[in-house]
Design a protein around this motif. Structure first.
Motif, PDB file in Angstrom:
ATOM      1  N   VAL A  77       0.791  -1.042   0.165  1.00 20.79           N
ATOM      2  CA  VAL A  77       0.200  -0.128   0.193  1.00 20.79           C
ATOM      3  C   VAL A  77       0.805   1.088  -0.315  1.00 20.79           C
ATOM      4  N   LEU A  78       1.752   0.888   0.719  1.00 24.00           N
ATOM      5  CA  LEU A  78       2.653   1.967   1.078  1.00 24.00           C
ATOM      6  C   LEU A  78       3.474   2.732  -0.285  1.00 24.00           C
ATOM      7  N   THR A  79       4.056   1.467  -1.025  1.00 25.37           N
ATOM      8  CA  THR A  79       4.713   1.618  -2.366  1.00 25.37           C
ATOM      9  C   THR A  79       3.634   2.531  -3.816  1.00 25.37           C
ATOM     10  N   ALA A  80       2.096   2.085  -3.289  1.00 26.92           N
ATOM     11  CA  ALA A  80       1.530   2.278  -4.055  1.00 26.92           C
ATOM     12  C   ALA A  80       0.768   3.553  -3.909  1.00 26.92           C
ATOM     13  N   VAL A  81       0.838   4.063  -2.875  1.00 21.76           N
ATOM     14  CA  VAL A  81       0.150   5.681  -2.670  1.00 21.76           C
ATOM     15  C   VAL A  81       1.806   6.402  -2.506  1.00 21.76           C
ATOM     16  N   ALA A  82       2.620   6.007  -2.208  1.00 26.45           N
ATOM     17  CA  ALA A  82       3.794   7.171  -2.647  1.00 26.45           C
ATOM     18  C   ALA A  82       4.492   7.463  -4.011  1.00 26.45           C
ATOM     19  N   ALA A  83       4.047   6.295  -5.227  1.00 30.89           N
ATOM     20  CA  ALA A  83       4.149   5.786  -6.271  1.00 30.89           C
ATOM     21  C   ALA A  83       2.379   6.612  -7.564  1.00 30.89           C
ATOM     22  N   SER A  84       1.985   6.868  -6.512  1.00 28.11           N
ATOM     23  CA  SER A  84       0.237   7.383  -6.930  1.00 28.11           C
ATOM     24  C   SER A  84       0.837   9.395  -7.018  1.00 28.11           C
ATOM     25  N   ILE A  85       1.169   9.416  -5.667  1.00 33.11           N
ATOM     26  CA  ILE A  85       1.652  10.406  -4.872  1.00 33.11           C
ATOM     27  C   ILE A  85       2.714  11.517  -6.183  1.00 33.11           C
ATOM     28  N   SER A  86       3.754  10.707  -6.301  1.00 35.60           N
ATOM     29  CA  SER A  86       4.577  11.125  -7.646  1.00 35.60           C
ATOM     30  C   SER A  86       4.098  11.136  -8.779  1.00 35.60           C
ATOM     31  N   VAL A  87       3.395  10.478  -9.173  1.00 25.88           N
ATOM     32  CA  VAL A  87       2.527  10.723 -10.365  1.00 25.88           C
ATOM     33  C   VAL A  87       1.644  12.200 -10.129  1.00 25.88           C
ATOM     34  N   GLY A  88       1.147  12.167  -9.399  1.00 26.97           N
ATOM     35  CA  GLY A  88      -0.038  13.281  -9.268  1.00 26.97           C
ATOM     36  C   GLY A  88       0.417  14.706  -9.104  1.00 26.97           C
ATOM     37  N   THR A  89       1.972  14.286  -8.122  1.00 23.38           N
ATOM     38  CA  THR A  89       2.347  15.937  -8.328  1.00 23.38           C
ATOM     39  C   THR A  89       3.739  15.595  -9.629  1.00 23.38           C
ATOM     40  N   VAL A  90       3.745  15.221 -10.321  1.00 20.92           N
ATOM     41  CA  VAL A  90       4.558  15.153 -11.476  1.00 20.92           C
ATOM     42  C   VAL A  90       3.943  15.862 -12.832  1.00 20.92           C
ATOM     43  N   VAL A  91       1.976  15.033 -12.823  1.00 18.44           N
ATOM     44  CA  VAL A  91       0.559  15.692 -13.645  1.00 18.44           C
ATOM     45  C   VAL A  91       0.474  17.421 -13.016  1.00 18.44           C
ATOM     46  N   LEU A  92       0.827  17.465 -11.851  1.00 11.78           N
ATOM     47  CA  LEU A  92       0.808  19.093 -11.164  1.00 11.78           C
ATOM     48  C   LEU A  92       2.024  20.458 -11.668  1.00 11.78           C
ATOM     49  N   ILE A  93       3.518  19.193 -11.930  1.00 10.18           N
ATOM     50  CA  ILE A  93       4.580  20.333 -12.309  1.00 10.18           C
ATOM     51  C   ILE A  93       4.212  21.279 -13.962  1.00 10.18           C
ATOM     52  N   SER A  94       3.217  19.744 -14.763  1.00 14.38           N
ATOM     53  CA  SER A  94       3.527  20.072 -15.833  1.00 14.38           C
ATOM     54  C   SER A  94       2.659  21.041 -16.381  1.00 14.38           C
ATOM     55  N   VAL A  95       1.412  20.576 -15.752  1.00 15.13           N
ATOM     56  CA  VAL A  95       0.466  22.407 -15.432  1.00 15.13           C
ATOM     57  C   VAL A  95       1.303  23.399 -15.172  1.00 15.13           C
ATOM     58  N   ASP A  96       2.054  23.381 -14.365  1.00 21.49           N
ATOM     59  CA  ASP A  96       2.743  24.002 -14.102  1.00 21.49           C
ATOM     60  C   ASP A  96       3.300  24.733 -14.915  1.00 21.49           C
ATOM     61  N   ARG A  97       4.392  24.282 -15.175  1.00 14.57           N
ATOM     62  CA  ARG A  97       5.055  24.772 -16.762  1.00 14.57           C
ATOM     63  C   ARG A  97       4.242  25.116 -17.641  1.00 14.57           C
ATOM     64  N   TYR A  98       3.313  24.059 -18.031  1.00 12.74           N
ATOM     65  CA  TYR A  98       2.453  24.868 -19.394  1.00 12.74           C
ATOM     66  C   TYR A  98       1.767  26.059 -18.696  1.00 12.74           C
ATOM     67  N   VAL A  99       1.931  26.112 -18.119  1.00 10.45           N
ATOM     68  CA  VAL A  99       0.572  27.714 -17.943  1.00 10.45           C
ATOM     69  C   VAL A  99       2.175  28.710 -17.262  1.00 10.45           C
ATOM     70  N   ALA A 100       2.846  28.499 -17.440  1.00  6.08           N
ATOM     71  CA  ALA A 100       4.743  29.510 -17.073  1.00  6.08           C
ATOM     72  C   ALA A 100       4.567  29.688 -18.698  1.00  6.08           C
ATOM     73  N   VAL A 101       5.009  28.784 -19.120  1.00  2.76           N
ATOM     74  CA  VAL A 101       5.554  29.493 -20.508  1.00  2.76           C
ATOM     75  C   VAL A 101       4.654  29.318 -21.480  1.00  2.76           C
ATOM     76  N   CYS A 102       3.094  29.151 -21.746  1.00  2.00           N
ATOM     77  CA  CYS A 102       1.992  29.081 -23.045  1.00  2.00           C
ATOM     78  C   CYS A 102       1.523  30.610 -22.357  1.00  2.00           C
ATOM     79  N   ASP A 103       1.366  31.117 -21.012  1.00  2.00           N
ATOM     80  CA  ASP A 103       0.507  32.170 -20.439  1.00  2.00           C
ATOM     81  C   ASP A 103       0.991  32.441 -19.427  1.00  2.00           C
ATOM     82  N   PRO A 104       2.190  33.130 -19.653  1.00  2.00           N
ATOM     83  CA  PRO A 104       2.583  34.001 -18.503  1.00  2.00           C
ATOM     84  C   PRO A 104       2.690  34.637 -18.229  1.00  2.00           C
TER      85      PRO A 104
END
Length: 329
Positions: free
Chosen positions: A107-134
Motif C-alpha cells: 500500500v505504501l509503495t502504491a500510494v507513494a508512486a501515485s503521489i509522485s505521478v499526481g505531483t508530476v502532473v501538477l508540475i506539468s500543468v504549472d510549467r504549461y501555464v508558466a510558458v504558454c500563458d506567462p
C-alpha cells in the motif's frame, strides 16, 4: 543426507518443510553486493530528498508554487526511500516479516508512486501555464492553490489505494501460496482502475502538455534570437528565459519519470494484474523506486539554488538566526 540439508538451505522456513517458500539461491558475494547497492540507494534516497524538503521548507525565497510541487515530490520520494528497505528484505525471495507488514509495504509503495505521478502532473500543468500563458501565471498559479492541489493529490492517493487494497487490508496473508510469500491481490477491475489512474490518464496529460510546452519553447527561442540580433532584448525576454530553463529542468524530471515508470506497468499488464508476487516484480519495482533517487540528483545538476541550500545545511548555517531570509536564488 547432503541432499536433504541442501534442500532445507533453499527454504525460507526449513522447519516448515514443503509448506515453506523456496529461496532465490545466489552466491554469497553476489548477495552481499546486492544488499550493499540497495542499502546505499535507500540511504541516498532518504538523505537527498530530506535535503530538498529542508531547503524548500526553510528558505522563504523558495516558497513558490513550483517549489511547493517539488516539495511534494521530495516528500513522496522520501517515503519511497523507506520502501527500499523492504525490497532489500525480499532479495532472496523470502518475506520474514508479518503479513500485515507485507500489505503495508504494498500500500505504501502504491500510494507513494501515485503521489509522485499526481505531483508530476501538477508540475506539468504549472510549467504549461508558466510558458504558454506567462502574463496570467502569477494570478492562475498561486502558492495557496498549489498547496490545496497537493493536499488533494495526497488525500486522493491514500483513499484510492486503501479502497483498491481493501481485501488485502482486511485479510493480510490470505493470498500467499506458501510461508515466506508476500503476495497482494488486485482484482481485474481494480487493476484497470489502477492502470488508468496512475499511467494512461496522467501520462496522456503529461505528454500533451509537454508537447505544447516544447512547441512554445522552440518558437520563443527563435523569437529571442531574432530580438538579440535586432538589439531588442528586454527584461520580458529574460523572464521568459528563466521560465524556459525551469521548463527544461522539469522536463528532464518528467522524461526520467516516464522511463522508470513504464516498464512496471508493461509487466503488470502482461501478468493480468490479479495476484501480484512482490519478489517476482522486484526489478521493475526497483526501477520505479530508483526514480525517487534520480529526482534530487537532477535538481543538483539543474538548480543552482539547491546546491547553495545544501552548502548552507551541511555547514549548519541554517541554525543561525535569520538564515531563512537568505537569498539562495
Amino acid at each position: 543426507l547432503t541432499m536433504s540439508t541442501y534442500d532445507e538451505a533453499e527454504l525460507c522456513y526449513p522447519h516448515l518443510g514443503n509448506s515453506s517458500c523456496r529461496k532465490i539461491v545466489r552466491s554469497h558475494s553476489v548477495s552481499v553486493l546486492l544488499y550493499i547497492i540497495l542499502s546505499s540507494i535507500s540511504v541516498l534516497t532518504v538523505t537527498l530528498n530530506l535535503l530538498v524538503v529542508i531547503s524548500i521548507s526553510h528558505f522563504k525565497k523558495l516558497h513558490t508554487a513550483t517549489n511547493f510541487f517539488l516539495l511534494s515530490l521530495a516528500l513522496s520520494d522520501f517515503s519511497v526511500g523507506f520502501v527500499w528497505i523492504f525490497q532489500t528484505l525480499l532479495l532472496d525471495g523470502c518475506w520474514f516479516l508479518s503479513e500485515g507488514w507485507c500489505v503495508f509495504n504494498a500500500v505504501l509503495t502504491a500510494v507513494a508512486a501515485s503521489i509522485s505521478v499526481g505531483t508530476v502532473v501538477l508540475i506539468s500543468v504549472d510549467r504549461y501555464v508558466a510558458v504558454c500563458d506567462p502574463m496570467h501565471y502569477s494570478t492562475k498559479v498561486t502558492a495557496s492553490r498549489a498547496k490545496i492541489s497537493i493536499v488533494l493529490c495526497w488525500l486522493c492517493s491514500v483513499i484510492c489505494y486503501t479502497a483498491l487494497f481493501k481485501d488485502n487490508i482486511k485479510h493480510p496473508g490470505r493470498f500467499n501460496t506458501c510461508a515466506g510469500d508476500c503476495t497482494v491481490y488486485l482484482p481485474f477491475v481494480s487493476g484497470i482502475v489502477h492502470l488508468f489512474l496512475d499511467f494512461i490518464f496522467p501520462v496522456s496529460i503529461i505528454v500533451v502538455l509537454y508537447v505544447r510546452v516544447f512547441v512554445v519553447v522552440v518558437s520563443q527561442a527563435q523569437a529571442m534570437r531574432s530580438h538579440v540580433k535586432m538589439g531588442k532584448f528586454h527584461v520580458s525576454q529574460k523572464v521568459n528565459r528563466s521560465e524556459l530553463k525551469a521548463a527544461r529542468a522539469l522536463g528532464v524530471v518528467v522524461v526520467v519519470f516516464l522511463m522508470c515508470l513504464t516498464p512496471f506497468f508493461i509487466v503488470t499488464i502482461s501478468t493480468g494484474f490479479a495476484a501480484i508476487n512482490t519478489s517476482s516484480l522486484i526489478f521493475v519495482l526497483c526501477l520505479v523506486l530508483f526514480n525517487s533517487l534520480l529526482n534530487p540528483v537532477i535538481y543538483v545538476f539543474m538548480y543552482p539554488w539547491f546546491r547553495k541550500c545544501v552548502k548552507c545545511i551541511l555547514s549548519l548555517q541554517i541554525l543561525k538566526s535569520g538564515s531563512s531570509e537568505v537569498n539562495v536564488l
